[in-house]
Design a protein around this motif. Structure first.
Motif, PDB file in Angstrom:
ATOM      1  N   ALA A 303       0.857  -1.302   0.202  1.00  0.00           N
ATOM      2  CA  ALA A 303       0.047  -0.124   0.142  1.00  0.00           C
ATOM      3  C   ALA A 303       0.971   1.349  -0.222  1.00  0.00           C
ATOM      4  O   ALA A 303       1.863   1.246   0.388  1.00  0.00           O
ATOM      5  N   THR A 304       0.407   2.389  -0.723  1.00  0.00           N
ATOM      6  CA  THR A 304       0.597   3.674  -0.524  1.00  0.00           C
ATOM      7  C   THR A 304      -0.040   4.441   0.766  1.00  0.00           C
ATOM      8  O   THR A 304      -1.045   4.874   0.235  1.00  0.00           O
ATOM      9  N   LEU A 305       0.578   4.583   1.748  1.00  0.00           N
ATOM     10  CA  LEU A 305      -0.182   5.070   2.893  1.00  0.00           C
ATOM     11  C   LEU A 305      -0.186   6.658   2.917  1.00  0.00           C
ATOM     12  O   LEU A 305      -1.223   7.200   3.605  1.00  0.00           O
ATOM     13  N   ALA A 306       0.661   7.344   2.344  1.00  0.00           N
ATOM     14  CA  ALA A 306       0.620   9.016   2.255  1.00  0.00           C
ATOM     15  C   ALA A 306       1.301   9.519   1.093  1.00  0.00           C
ATOM     16  O   ALA A 306       2.154   8.746   0.563  1.00  0.00           O
ATOM     17  N   THR A 307       0.692  10.539   0.583  1.00  0.00           N
ATOM     18  CA  THR A 307       1.446  11.113  -0.491  1.00  0.00           C
ATOM     19  C   THR A 307       1.604  12.579  -0.477  1.00  0.00           C
ATOM     20  O   THR A 307       1.274  13.290   0.856  1.00  0.00           O
ATOM     21  N   LYS A 308       1.889  13.419  -1.409  1.00  0.00           N
ATOM     22  CA  LYS A 308       2.141  14.800  -1.491  1.00  0.00           C
ATOM     23  C   LYS A 308       0.619  15.470  -1.108  1.00  0.00           C
ATOM     24  O   LYS A 308       0.460  16.512  -0.522  1.00  0.00           O
ATOM     25  N   ARG A 309      -0.613  14.904  -1.345  1.00  0.00           N
ATOM     26  CA  ARG A 309      -2.046  15.249  -1.171  1.00  0.00           C
ATOM     27  C   ARG A 309      -2.169  15.200   0.184  1.00  0.00           C
ATOM     28  O   ARG A 309      -3.123  15.843   0.759  1.00  0.00           O
ATOM     29  N   ASP A 310      -1.348  14.515   1.143  1.00  0.00           N
ATOM     30  CA  ASP A 310      -1.654  14.247   2.538  1.00  0.00           C
ATOM     31  C   ASP A 310      -0.636  15.353   3.198  1.00  0.00           C
ATOM     32  O   ASP A 310      -0.814  15.497   4.385  1.00  0.00           O
ATOM     33  N   GLY A 311       0.140  16.179   2.449  1.00  0.00           N
ATOM     34  CA  GLY A 311       0.839  17.180   3.156  1.00  0.00           C
ATOM     35  C   GLY A 311       2.366  16.700   3.395  1.00  0.00           C
ATOM     36  O   GLY A 311       3.092  17.360   3.769  1.00  0.00           O
ATOM     37  N   LEU A 312       2.817  15.379   2.807  1.00  0.00           N
ATOM     38  CA  LEU A 312       4.114  15.050   2.722  1.00  0.00           C
ATOM     39  C   LEU A 312       5.034  15.840   1.767  1.00  0.00           C
ATOM     40  O   LEU A 312       4.532  16.291   0.581  1.00  0.00           O
ATOM     41  N   ASN A 313       6.232  16.117   2.358  1.00  0.00           N
ATOM     42  CA  ASN A 313       7.130  17.008   1.655  1.00  0.00           C
ATOM     43  C   ASN A 313       8.589  16.496   2.023  1.00  0.00           C
ATOM     44  O   ASN A 313       9.498  16.712   2.813  1.00  0.00           O
ATOM     45  N   HIS A 314       8.934  15.449   0.848  1.00  0.00           N
ATOM     46  CA  HIS A 314      10.146  14.610   1.030  1.00  0.00           C
ATOM     47  C   HIS A 314      10.335  14.034   2.326  1.00  0.00           C
ATOM     48  O   HIS A 314      11.263  14.439   3.138  1.00  0.00           O
ATOM     49  N   PRO A 315       9.564  12.949   2.694  1.00  0.00           N
ATOM     50  CA  PRO A 315       9.724  12.466   3.833  1.00  0.00           C
ATOM     51  C   PRO A 315      11.266  11.610   3.915  1.00  0.00           C
ATOM     52  O   PRO A 315      11.588  11.016   3.011  1.00  0.00           O
ATOM     53  N   LEU A 316      11.763  11.954   5.331  1.00  0.00           N
ATOM     54  CA  LEU A 316      13.068  11.081   5.502  1.00  0.00           C
ATOM     55  C   LEU A 316      12.923  10.093   6.568  1.00  0.00           C
ATOM     56  O   LEU A 316      14.066   9.027   6.426  1.00  0.00           O
ATOM     57  N   SER A 317      12.138  10.166   7.483  1.00  0.00           N
ATOM     58  CA  SER A 317      12.178   9.206   8.637  1.00  0.00           C
ATOM     59  C   SER A 317      10.993   8.679   8.842  1.00  0.00           C
ATOM     60  O   SER A 317       9.767   9.521   8.602  1.00  0.00           O
ATOM     61  N   VAL A 318      10.374   7.534   9.178  1.00  0.00           N
ATOM     62  CA  VAL A 318       9.356   6.758   9.704  1.00  0.00           C
ATOM     63  C   VAL A 318       9.540   5.989  10.791  1.00  0.00           C
ATOM     64  O   VAL A 318      10.365   5.535  11.089  1.00  0.00           O
ATOM     65  N   PHE A 319       8.514   6.270  11.534  1.00  0.00           N
ATOM     66  CA  PHE A 319       8.360   5.251  12.953  1.00  0.00           C
ATOM     67  C   PHE A 319       6.981   4.903  13.307  1.00  0.00           C
ATOM     68  O   PHE A 319       6.012   5.890  13.256  1.00  0.00           O
ATOM     69  N   TYR A 320       6.816   3.919  13.681  1.00  0.00           N
ATOM     70  CA  TYR A 320       5.373   3.362  14.049  1.00  0.00           C
ATOM     71  C   TYR A 320       5.038   3.309  15.772  1.00  0.00           C
ATOM     72  O   TYR A 320       6.114   2.707  16.284  1.00  0.00           O
ATOM     73  N   ASN A 321       4.317   4.121  16.026  1.00  0.00           N
ATOM     74  CA  ASN A 321       4.161   4.089  17.611  1.00  0.00           C
ATOM     75  C   ASN A 321       2.905   3.278  18.074  1.00  0.00           C
ATOM     76  O   ASN A 321       1.955   3.251  17.648  1.00  0.00           O
ATOM     77  N   ARG A 322       3.551   2.161  18.567  1.00  0.00           N
ATOM     78  CA  ARG A 322       2.303   1.098  18.861  1.00  0.00           C
ATOM     79  C   ARG A 322       1.445   1.426  19.675  1.00  0.00           C
ATOM     80  O   ARG A 322       0.140   1.061  19.864  1.00  0.00           O
ATOM     81  N   SER A 323       1.806   2.161  20.733  1.00  0.00           N
ATOM     82  CA  SER A 323       0.718   2.572  21.814  1.00  0.00           C
ATOM     83  C   SER A 323      -0.348   3.628  21.454  1.00  0.00           C
ATOM     84  O   SER A 323      -1.584   3.527  22.194  1.00  0.00           O
ATOM     85  N   THR A 324      -0.006   4.145  20.510  1.00  0.00           N
ATOM     86  CA  THR A 324      -1.188   5.120  19.948  1.00  0.00           C
ATOM     87  C   THR A 324      -1.678   4.635  18.245  1.00  0.00           C
ATOM     88  O   THR A 324      -2.302   5.414  17.853  1.00  0.00           O
TER      89      THR A 324
END
Length: 343
Positions: A303-324
């Motif tokens: 899947a593509t979870l987010a794009t420019k239409r979601d406000g992304l601007n050259h994403p560099l880092s990603v992390f999943y917060n399990r508690s939230t």
């Protein structure tokens, strides 16, 4: 003489009559007392002759008897007290305490298909810029969640792990070791090679130099070089790395053997990569401005979870917060981190 005899006889008769009357009265009195006692004790109507003694001439005596019995009744008072054992008291007095409270937690394995695509249900943005920062925008190259309310972001432009430390070098990555400890890589001052990415697995550290992947002990001793021309993260029995110069995501075994090579035209300049505790692979496309999910083997895009239409601007880092249940994204030249709520 005759008169005297007559008088004596009369006196005797009178005495006999009086004695007989007195005896009869005494008998009657005794009978009355017995009847009263029987009535009081058994509560029944006892008749004497033709009359009922409760409705006859003895009602006043009965009432007096009842009043006497009521006034003469007594109450029993009870009390319960505790008498401590003196030996036990002396034993307790020698103790410094009665014990301690121990909080224990246990993680339960939840079987979830890592190849099930995540679904974005909402998004929000948070500004991480500090008042003391320069006019340049932030560059969030790494994100790490220590606890439910403590998130670290590494700002390369301002040489800072936001909210914690100012650094001498440029932070490139962060990894969590314990719930309260983390390691920041800021340019390779402690190693014989450059340090761009870092991950911690099973008491080992995995570092990337931009061209190679190294395995270190927790004391900083080099154990082995696993692969050449690689960069980024590790998880479980596999190591997922990005090769942004060739737009590839590589899957390696822990001994450095290449298991899979992934490319996709919708994923341009792959950079930051993160594997959730459930094995879901998330990767940033810097040039494509996308957050993509790969399957657990690194073979295909789910899947593509987010794009420019979601406000992304050259994403560099990603992390999943399990508690939230949210994905946190850091971006190039942006003061905002993007938070995606997923299911």
């Amino acid at each position: 003489m005759t008169v005297v005899v007559v008088v004596v006889v009369v006196v005797v008769v009178v005495v006999v009559v009086v004695a007989a009357a007195a005896a009869a009265a005494a008998v009657v009195a005794v009978v009355v007392v017995v009847v009263v006692v029987v009535v009081v004790l058994f509560g029944t109507h006892v008749t004497y002759g033709r009359g009922d003694i409760r409705s006859g001439g003895f009602s006043s005596e009965i009432k007096q008897s009842e009043t006497y019995l009521k006034q003469s009744s007594f109450q029993v008072e009870s009390s319960l007290t505790f008498q401590a054992d003196r030996d036990f008291q002396q034993y307790l007095s020698k103790l410094s305490g009665l014990g301690k409270t121990v909080l224990s937690t246990k993680e339960t394995l939840v079987l979830v298909d890592p190849d099930q695509a995540l679904t974005v249900q909402g998004k929000s943005e948070y500004n991480v810029r500090l008042k003391s920062d320069s006019d340049k925008n932030c560059c969030i190259k790494a994100i790490c969640v220590l606890s439910e309310d403590q998130i670290l972001v590494a700002d390369t432009i301002h040489k800072r792990v936001v909210g914690h430390y100012d650094l001498n070098g440029f932070p490139q990555d962060i990894c969590k070791i314990t719930p309260s400890a983390f390691v920041s890589v800021n340019g390779g001052q402690l190693f014989q090679h450059a340090c761009i990415g870092i991950a911690h697995i099973m008491q080992d550290l995995y570092l990337t130099s931009g061209t190679a992947l190294y395995k270190y002990s927790m004391k900083g001793a080099l154990l082995t070089k696993l692969y050449e021309d690689t960069s980024d993260k590790a998880t479980g029995d596999k190591i997922f790395i990005t090769n942004h110069s060739h737009n590839k995501v590589l899957t390696l075994a822990r001994d450095g053997t290449v298991l899979q090579t992934f490319t996709d035209p919708d994923l341009e300049l792959p950079w930051g990569i993160h594997v959730t505790a459930l094995g879901q692979v998330l990767v940033c496309g810097v040039s494509s401005s996308t957050i993509n999910q790969l399957d657990g083997e690194g073979k295909k895009m789910l899947a593509t979870l987010a794009t420019k239409r979601d406000g992304l601007n050259h994403p560099l880092s990603v992390f999943y917060n399990r508690s939230t249940a949210s994905i946190i994204v850091g971006q190039l030249r942006s003061d905002n981190i993007l938070v995606l709520r997923v299911k």
